[in-house]
Design a protein around this motif. Structure first.
Motif, PDB file in Angstrom:
ATOM      1  N   LYS A   1       0.889  -1.251   0.027  1.00 55.98           N
ATOM      2  CA  LYS A   1       0.049   0.177  -0.153  1.00 55.98           C
ATOM      3  C   LYS A   1       0.921   1.221  -0.041  1.00 55.98           C
ATOM      4  N   THR A   2       0.293   2.249  -0.492  1.00 55.45           N
ATOM      5  CA  THR A   2       1.054   3.628  -0.579  1.00 55.45           C
ATOM      6  C   THR A   2       0.700   4.171   0.926  1.00 55.45           C
ATOM      7  N   VAL A   3       1.712   5.065   1.484  1.00 58.62           N
ATOM      8  CA  VAL A   3       1.558   5.413   2.687  1.00 58.62           C
ATOM      9  C   VAL A   3       1.730   6.841   2.806  1.00 58.62           C
ATOM     10  N   GLU A   4       0.765   7.498   3.709  1.00 57.15           N
ATOM     11  CA  GLU A   4       0.740   9.144   3.821  1.00 57.15           C
ATOM     12  C   GLU A   4       1.707   9.498   4.639  1.00 57.15           C
ATOM     13  N   LYS A   5       1.884   8.877   5.872  1.00 58.65           N
ATOM     14  CA  LYS A   5       2.936   9.227   6.593  1.00 58.65           C
ATOM     15  C   LYS A   5       3.239   8.177   7.715  1.00 58.65           C
ATOM     16  N   PHE A   6       4.480   8.169   8.090  1.00 57.93           N
ATOM     17  CA  PHE A   6       4.890   7.348   9.426  1.00 57.93           C
ATOM     18  C   PHE A   6       5.062   8.593  10.574  1.00 57.93           C
ATOM     19  N   ASN A   7       4.317   8.083  11.724  1.00 57.85           N
ATOM     20  CA  ASN A   7       4.221   8.839  13.046  1.00 57.85           C
ATOM     21  C   ASN A   7       4.595   8.113  14.091  1.00 57.85           C
ATOM     22  N   VAL A   8       5.643   8.580  15.108  1.00 60.66           N
ATOM     23  CA  VAL A   8       6.047   8.036  16.328  1.00 60.66           C
ATOM     24  C   VAL A   8       6.053   9.108  17.508  1.00 60.66           C
ATOM     25  N   ASP A   9       5.188   8.664  18.455  1.00 60.29           N
ATOM     26  CA  ASP A   9       5.497   9.613  19.566  1.00 60.29           C
ATOM     27  C   ASP A   9       6.233   9.025  20.434  1.00 60.29           C
ATOM     28  N   GLY A  10       6.825   9.776  21.507  1.00 58.01           N
ATOM     29  CA  GLY A  10       7.625   9.032  22.640  1.00 58.01           C
ATOM     30  C   GLY A  10       8.968   8.445  22.163  1.00 58.01           C
ATOM     31  N   MET A  11       9.544   8.772  20.987  1.00 57.05           N
ATOM     32  CA  MET A  11      10.838   8.397  20.526  1.00 57.05           C
ATOM     33  C   MET A  11      11.995   8.993  21.088  1.00 57.05           C
ATOM     34  N   PRO A  12      12.866   8.383  21.867  1.00 58.42           N
ATOM     35  CA  PRO A  12      14.002   9.089  22.481  1.00 58.42           C
ATOM     36  C   PRO A  12      14.869   9.490  21.246  1.00 58.42           C
ATOM     37  N   ARG A  13      15.690  10.583  21.449  1.00 53.95           N
ATOM     38  CA  ARG A  13      16.588  11.127  20.545  1.00 53.95           C
ATOM     39  C   ARG A  13      17.591  10.378  19.860  1.00 53.95           C
ATOM     40  N   VAL A  14      18.033   9.468  20.651  1.00 56.11           N
ATOM     41  CA  VAL A  14      19.055   8.536  20.486  1.00 56.11           C
ATOM     42  C   VAL A  14      18.845   7.105  19.464  1.00 56.11           C
ATOM     43  N   MET A  15      17.237   6.915  19.595  1.00 56.51           N
ATOM     44  CA  MET A  15      16.868   5.907  18.960  1.00 56.51           C
ATOM     45  C   MET A  15      16.232   6.728  17.290  1.00 56.51           C
ATOM     46  N   PHE A  16      16.037   7.927  17.733  1.00 58.39           N
ATOM     47  CA  PHE A  16      15.740   8.409  16.123  1.00 58.39           C
ATOM     48  C   PHE A  16      17.046   8.581  15.354  1.00 58.39           C
ATOM     49  N   ASP A  17      18.123   9.114  15.987  1.00 56.08           N
ATOM     50  CA  ASP A  17      19.442   9.131  15.567  1.00 56.08           C
ATOM     51  C   ASP A  17      19.700   7.575  14.684  1.00 56.08           C
ATOM     52  N   GLU A  18      19.579   6.489  15.475  1.00 55.30           N
ATOM     53  CA  GLU A  18      19.894   5.234  14.971  1.00 55.30           C
ATOM     54  C   GLU A  18      19.002   4.658  13.752  1.00 55.30           C
ATOM     55  N   ILE A  19      17.763   5.273  13.728  1.00 53.97           N
ATOM     56  CA  ILE A  19      17.114   4.750  12.589  1.00 53.97           C
ATOM     57  C   ILE A  19      17.217   5.676  11.627  1.00 53.97           C
ATOM     58  N   MET A  20      17.713   6.961  11.685  1.00 50.39           N
ATOM     59  CA  MET A  20      17.995   7.741  10.445  1.00 50.39           C
ATOM     60  C   MET A  20      19.323   7.203   9.818  1.00 50.39           C
ATOM     61  N   GLU A  21      20.245   6.740  10.564  1.00 49.99           N
ATOM     62  CA  GLU A  21      21.500   6.083  10.140  1.00 49.99           C
ATOM     63  C   GLU A  21      21.196   5.068   9.178  1.00 49.99           C
ATOM     64  N   GLN A  22      20.090   3.970   9.482  1.00 50.10           N
ATOM     65  CA  GLN A  22      19.755   2.799   8.803  1.00 50.10           C
ATOM     66  C   GLN A  22      18.927   3.402   7.547  1.00 50.10           C
ATOM     67  N   LEU A  23      18.148   4.414   7.774  1.00 50.90           N
ATOM     68  CA  LEU A  23      17.472   4.765   6.415  1.00 50.90           C
ATOM     69  C   LEU A  23      18.082   5.548   5.408  1.00 50.90           C
ATOM     70  N   GLN A  24      19.339   5.929   5.664  1.00 47.09           N
ATOM     71  CA  GLN A  24      20.214   6.794   4.973  1.00 47.09           C
ATOM     72  C   GLN A  24      20.180   6.216   3.289  1.00 47.09           C
ATOM     73  N   PRO A  25      20.043   5.157   3.121  1.00 45.59           N
ATOM     74  CA  PRO A  25      19.849   4.656   1.482  1.00 45.59           C
ATOM     75  C   PRO A  25      18.681   5.491   0.879  1.00 45.59           C
ATOM     76  N   ILE A  26      17.738   5.642   1.469  1.00 45.28           N
ATOM     77  CA  ILE A  26      16.471   6.037   0.871  1.00 45.28           C
ATOM     78  C   ILE A  26      16.224   7.206   1.515  1.00 45.28           C
ATOM     79  N   ARG A  27      17.210   8.139   2.022  1.00 47.15           N
ATOM     80  CA  ARG A  27      16.892   9.480   2.914  1.00 47.15           C
ATOM     81  C   ARG A  27      16.404  10.261   1.619  1.00 47.15           C
TER      82      ARG A  27
END
Length: 275
Positions: A152-178
């Motif tokens: 399916k197509t997705v409008e948005k991914f939304n996460v509340d309550g995510m610590p900054r350190v976790m966000f940084d880890e996820i950003m690193e893994q999403l780098q190929p499609i950033r």
């Protein structure tokens, strides 16, 4: 002032800190504008299912921009008339990364939030409980979120309550499609939002105005957050709420009073409704 359309952010702008209540003064000012033929458009980071209660309460909203500009909806026909969603293949890559973490993920798809067993009201400490209960009622609960969203197509991914350190880890893994994505981290809510890189409120508003034959100088917009910046820059008359983030305050031409002080109504009364 020849304004034909007013675009309104919802949370932090139109509603108060409950994320539910709209003041009577704001409703009256907007109703008077609608009676003069001015189009009232809601522009929110919410999915359409959570914009709908606000639109119904106002009673004079035909168009709404959802999920930070991923879609423009015609409420009368229940159709998307503008769409900038995340493709199924990119969405699956995002899911494969974020589902590794014990987070309360919301996947905005087909106008509502799809969630799994990790999404519980108790996980959210910085949001009003009544609003969370309302969100929970409109959510689509899935046994296998990856399986049900895949394809399916997705409008948005939304996460509340995510610590900054976790966000940084996820950003690193999403780098190929950033480069395919627009990603925001809102510090005050520990919130991460992922959209198609072309999905902004400003572009969605521009698309709607083109369909309606409205020029940018005929648009008034109100917002408070970074996701409102593109909309504030597009509108001929733009207002950042006094309670807004610095990015919004720097992008708007005017500052309106706080959302808890009828900032929208005061600006409209002063500049549009003077007899």
């Amino acid at each position: 002032m020849n304004i034909k359309l007013i675009a309104l952010d919802v949370d932090g702008t139109l509603v108060d800190s409950s994320h539910i209540y709209i003041s009577e003064r704001n409703k009256l000012a907007l109703r008077r504008c609608a009676e003069q033929g001015i189009e009232i458009v809601l522009a929110s980071g919410r999915p359409m299912a959570l914009i709908e209660p606000v639109a119904k309460e106002l009673g004079y909203v035909k168009y709404a921009i959802s999920a930070n500009g991923s879609a423009v909806w015609d409420r009368h026909s229940h159709e998307r008339i503008v769409s900038r969603e995340i493709s199924p293949d990119i969405a699956e890559k995002i899911l494969s990364v974020v589902l590794k973490y014990p987070i309360a993920l919301e996947v905005y798809c087909e106008g509502r939030a799809w969630v799994d067993h990790n999404w519980t009201v108790e996980r959210f400490e910085k949001m009003p409980q009544q609003f969370l209960q309302m969100r929970n009622e409109y959510n689509r609960h899935c046994n296998d979120l990856y399986k049900e969203v895949s394809g399916k197509t997705v409008e948005k991914f939304n996460v509340d309550g995510m610590p900054r350190v976790m966000f940084d880890e996820i950003m690193e893994q999403l780098q190929p499609i950033r480069d395919e994505l627009a990603i925001q981290y809102i510090e005050c809510y520990d919130n991460m939002e992922i959209n198609n890189r072309l999905a902004t409120k400003g572009e969605a508003l521009k698309g709607l105005c083109t369909l309606l034959g409205v020029e940018s100088f005929e648009v008034m917009a109100f917002g408070d957050s970074e996701n409102d910046v593109s909309m504030l820059k597009y509108a001929g008359e733009s207002y950042a709420m006094e309670n807004g983030e610095q990015a919004a305050l720097e992008s708007a031409k005017h500052i309106a009073k706080k959302n808890t002080e009828d900032g929208i109504a005061e600006a409209i009364e002063k500049y549009l409704l003077q007899s």
